[in-house]
Write a protein that holds these residues in place. Sequence first.
Motif, mmCIF file in Angstrom:
data_model
loop_
_atom_site.group_PDB
_atom_site.id
_atom_site.type_symbol
_atom_site.label_atom_id
_atom_site.label_comp_id
_atom_site.label_asym_id
_atom_site.label_seq_id
_atom_site.Cartn_x
_atom_site.Cartn_y
_atom_site.Cartn_z
ATOM 1 N N GLY A 49 -27.675 3.496 5.535
ATOM 2 C CA GLY A 49 -26.220 3.493 5.526
ATOM 3 C C GLY A 49 -25.586 3.032 6.827
ATOM 4 N N LYS A 50 -26.378 2.481 7.743
ATOM 5 C CA LYS A 50 -25.861 2.000 9.029
ATOM 6 C C LYS A 50 -24.750 0.984 8.774
ATOM 7 C CE LYS A 50 -26.163 1.262 13.539
ATOM 8 N NZ LYS A 50 -25.906 2.279 14.520
ATOM 9 N N LYS A 51 -23.627 1.167 9.443
ATOM 10 C CA LYS A 51 -22.492 0.258 9.269
ATOM 11 C C LYS A 51 -22.685 -0.983 10.128
ATOM 12 C CE LYS A 51 -19.257 3.960 8.216
ATOM 13 N NZ LYS A 51 -18.048 4.681 8.625
ATOM 14 N N LEU A 52 -22.582 -2.138 9.501
ATOM 15 C CA LEU A 52 -22.706 -3.418 10.197
ATOM 16 C C LEU A 52 -21.325 -4.033 10.331
ATOM 17 C CD1 LEU A 52 -25.785 -4.959 8.349
ATOM 18 C CD2 LEU A 52 -25.735 -3.307 10.216
ATOM 19 N N HIS A 53 -21.110 -4.673 11.461
ATOM 20 C CA HIS A 53 -19.817 -5.286 11.757
ATOM 21 C C HIS A 53 -20.003 -6.771 12.069
ATOM 22 C CE1 HIS A 53 -17.955 -1.285 11.965
ATOM 23 N NE2 HIS A 53 -19.093 -0.908 12.538
ATOM 24 N N ASP A 54 -18.902 -7.464 12.247
ATOM 25 C CA ASP A 54 -18.900 -8.891 12.564
ATOM 26 C C ASP A 54 -19.844 -9.192 13.724
ATOM 27 O OD1 ASP A 54 -17.900 -11.547 12.263
ATOM 28 O OD2 ASP A 54 -16.645 -11.234 14.018
ATOM 29 N N GLY A 55 -20.749 -10.131 13.521
ATOM 30 C CA GLY A 55 -21.666 -10.552 14.576
ATOM 31 C C GLY A 55 -23.031 -9.887 14.536
ATOM 32 N N ASP A 56 -23.196 -8.816 13.767
ATOM 33 C CA ASP A 56 -24.496 -8.152 13.679
ATOM 34 C C ASP A 56 -25.509 -9.069 13.005
ATOM 35 O OD1 ASP A 56 -23.781 -5.795 14.955
ATOM 36 O OD2 ASP A 56 -23.285 -4.744 13.105
ATOM 37 N N ILE A 57 -26.780 -8.970 13.446
ATOM 38 C CA ILE A 57 -27.851 -9.818 12.937
ATOM 39 C C ILE A 57 -28.962 -8.934 12.380
ATOM 40 C CG2 ILE A 57 -29.612 -11.519 13.542
ATOM 41 C CD1 ILE A 57 -27.643 -12.550 15.695
ATOM 42 N N VAL A 58 -29.358 -9.223 11.148
ATOM 43 C CA VAL A 58 -30.412 -8.467 10.463
ATOM 44 C C VAL A 58 -31.574 -9.396 10.157
ATOM 45 C CG1 VAL A 58 -30.977 -7.101 8.410
ATOM 46 C CG2 VAL A 58 -28.670 -6.996 9.366
ATOM 47 N N SER A 59 -32.795 -8.933 10.460
ATOM 48 C CA SER A 59 -34.001 -9.708 10.155
ATOM 49 C C SER A 59 -34.949 -8.867 9.318
ATOM 50 C CB SER A 59 -34.714 -10.124 11.441
ATOM 51 O OG SER A 59 -33.898 -10.959 12.214
ATOM 52 N N TYR A 60 -35.572 -9.523 8.332
ATOM 53 C CA TYR A 60 -36.521 -8.852 7.450
ATOM 54 C C TYR A 60 -37.447 -9.895 6.842
ATOM 55 C CZ TYR A 60 -38.265 -6.479 3.257
ATOM 56 O OH TYR A 60 -39.064 -5.973 2.264
ATOM 57 N N HIS A 61 -38.740 -9.753 7.056
ATOM 58 C CA HIS A 61 -39.757 -10.653 6.497
ATOM 59 C C HIS A 61 -39.451 -12.129 6.728
ATOM 60 C CE1 HIS A 61 -42.001 -7.777 3.581
ATOM 61 N NE2 HIS A 61 -41.902 -7.289 4.796
ATOM 62 N N GLY A 62 -39.094 -12.476 7.943
ATOM 63 C CA GLY A 62 -38.849 -13.871 8.299
ATOM 64 C C GLY A 62 -37.487 -14.407 7.902
ATOM 65 N N GLU A 63 -36.676 -13.608 7.232
ATOM 66 C CA GLU A 63 -35.318 -14.019 6.881
ATOM 67 C C GLU A 63 -34.330 -13.357 7.821
ATOM 68 O OE1 GLU A 63 -34.093 -14.145 2.684
ATOM 69 O OE2 GLU A 63 -36.091 -13.348 2.250
ATOM 70 N N THR A 64 -33.280 -14.084 8.165
ATOM 71 C CA THR A 64 -32.267 -13.554 9.063
ATOM 72 C C THR A 64 -30.874 -13.817 8.491
ATOM 73 O OG1 THR A 64 -33.702 -13.986 10.956
ATOM 74 C CG2 THR A 64 -31.395 -13.607 11.435
ATOM 75 N N ILE A 65 -30.038 -12.793 8.565
ATOM 76 C CA ILE A 65 -28.634 -12.950 8.156
ATOM 77 C C ILE A 65 -27.739 -12.487 9.301
ATOM 78 C CG2 ILE A 65 -29.026 -12.723 5.676
ATOM 79 C CD1 ILE A 65 -28.051 -9.800 5.894
ATOM 80 N N GLN A 66 -26.553 -13.068 9.379
ATOM 81 C CA GLN A 66 -25.552 -12.656 10.356
ATOM 82 C C GLN A 66 -24.289 -12.261 9.597
ATOM 83 O OE1 GLN A 66 -24.436 -15.449 13.418
ATOM 84 N NE2 GLN A 66 -23.562 -13.817 14.649
#
Length: 69
Positions: A49-66
Amino acid sequence: MKSVKIKDDYIKLGQAMKLGGMVSSGVEAKIAIQGGEVILNGRTELQRGKKLHDGDIVSYHGETIQISQ
């Protein structure tokens, strides 16, 4: 890196992973996060439930989203 647009001030980590196509379900996101497989801004994140905000970057199994507004 794929961009995930949000309309509100934040999005929860599990929701962002689904929206970004990293996982197919909330259960899959939960398992990945609790298993320590998800990196948020360079650090392992264990809170689904961690809140993500503008500019946060998430990586999982070689994929990355911003997160972007």
